[in-house]
Design an enzyme around this catalytic site. Structure first.
Site, PDB file in Angstrom:
ATOM      1  N   GLN A  86       0.830  -1.196   0.000  1.00 34.72           N
ATOM      2  CA  GLN A  86       0.000   0.000   0.000  1.00 34.72           C
ATOM      3  C   GLN A  86       0.870   1.253   0.000  1.00 34.72           C
ATOM      4  O   GLN A  86       0.361   2.353  -0.189  1.00 34.72           O
ATOM      5  CB  GLN A  86      -0.911   0.014   1.230  1.00 34.72           C
ATOM      6  CG  GLN A  86      -1.890  -1.142   1.299  1.00 34.72           C
ATOM      7  CD  GLN A  86      -2.679  -1.134   2.592  1.00 34.72           C
ATOM      8  OE1 GLN A  86      -3.407  -0.189   2.883  1.00 34.72           O
ATOM      9  NE2 GLN A  86      -2.541  -2.188   3.382  1.00 34.72           N
ATOM     10  N   HIS A 104      -1.419   1.417  -4.385  1.00 34.72           N
ATOM     11  CA  HIS A 104      -1.924   2.785  -4.309  1.00 34.72           C
ATOM     12  C   HIS A 104      -1.091   3.796  -5.083  1.00 34.72           C
ATOM     13  O   HIS A 104      -1.208   4.996  -4.867  1.00 34.72           O
ATOM     14  CB  HIS A 104      -2.038   3.211  -2.838  1.00 34.72           C
ATOM     15  CG  HIS A 104      -3.082   2.444  -2.089  1.00 34.72           C
ATOM     16  ND1 HIS A 104      -3.087   2.329  -0.706  1.00 34.72           N
ATOM     17  CD2 HIS A 104      -4.160   1.745  -2.529  1.00 34.72           C
ATOM     18  CE1 HIS A 104      -4.124   1.594  -0.337  1.00 34.72           C
ATOM     19  NE2 HIS A 104      -4.784   1.227  -1.420  1.00 34.72           N
ATOM     20  N   SER A 171      -3.058  -1.931   9.296  1.00 40.62           N
ATOM     21  CA  SER A 171      -4.158  -2.205  10.223  1.00 40.62           C
ATOM     22  C   SER A 171      -5.168  -3.177   9.642  1.00 40.62           C
ATOM     23  O   SER A 171      -6.007  -3.719  10.360  1.00 40.62           O
ATOM     24  CB  SER A 171      -4.876  -0.902  10.573  1.00 40.62           C
ATOM     25  OG  SER A 171      -5.523  -0.365   9.441  1.00 40.62           O
TER      26      SER A 171
END
Length: 227
Positions: A86, A104, A171
């Site tokens: 990411q 991303h 997370s």
């Protein structure tokens, strides 16, 4: 050779000194996220958005890969390793990992603001008036909120082939990236490295939680998988 798929997030690069720039109140350096990370924000104030990412880009030249990045490279001695990150930095590349997919986008690339088709390497500031070949303003090659994630299908394909899944420094709360864990085979061993792992251990078979930061957590992982 077994295939390890590694999903990495902000915690992977934090020990290199890369700030996530997201405050506890959800602001990025005092800015509402939608003002600096959305197509609407770019349309309303392109100078603000360009400056925000120019700062992120310039910081990359002040940091280096940390031990966790190098540990993932070491896994390639025994496994076929595919990294789905990411992160928009280039630290996996600088650590010489072989297979890297940026979910991303990448800070060191720019693209047309009119189409996804034109992407180029870009290591300096993007300024108003810097144009793509189609004549449109260049923008950061970053997936903003509200935009499609063009590499998602490829990331799913990679994750489905995993013999082992490793999750580091994320997370697993931000979608669609968080959904990738659901595309592994039912019995695939999963290793989750994070000091505050947000995952239901009972929801997955063969889940090992390493409650640690990326550098020391990947040291533990190497001991489990290499020796």
């Amino acid at each position: 050779m077994k295939k390890i798929v590694v999903l990495t997030g902000a915690g992977m690069s934090a020990e290199s000194g890369i700030n996530t720039f997201r405050d506890a109140n959800g602001l990025w350096e005092g800015h509402d996220i939608m003002k600096v990370a959305s197509p609407q924000g770019f349309a309303n104030n392109p100078s603000l958005v360009l400056n925000f990412y120019n700062k992120r880009r310039s910081q990359l030249f002040e940091v280096t890969p940390n031990k966790a990045h190098h540990n993932l490279k070491k896994l390639e001695e025994k496994y076929s390793v595919h990294i789905v990150t990411q992160n928009v930095d280039d630290l996996h590349e600088r650590a010489k990992s072989t297979n890297i997919l940026h979910l991303h986008g990448e800070l060191l690339k720019a693209r047309s603001s009119a189409t996804n088709d034109y992407v180029c390497r870009w290591e300096k500031d993007i300024k108003l008036g810097d144009l793509a070949k189609d004549g449109s303003q260049l923008r950061p090659h970053i997936v903003w909120f509200g935009e499609d994630v063009p590499m998602l299908e490829k990331a799913i394909d990679i994750t489905e082939q995993a013999d082992i899944l490793v999750i580091i420094g994320t997370s697993m709360q931000v979608y669609p990236a968080a959904s990738l864990i659901n595309f592994t085979k039912q019995e695939t061993p999963i290793y989750f490295i994070d000091p505050k792992p947000y995952v239901n251990k009972n929801a997955f078979n063969n889940l090992t939680i390493i409650k640690d930061v990326a550098t020391s957590g990947t040291d533990i992982l190497l001991n489990m998988l290499m020796y």
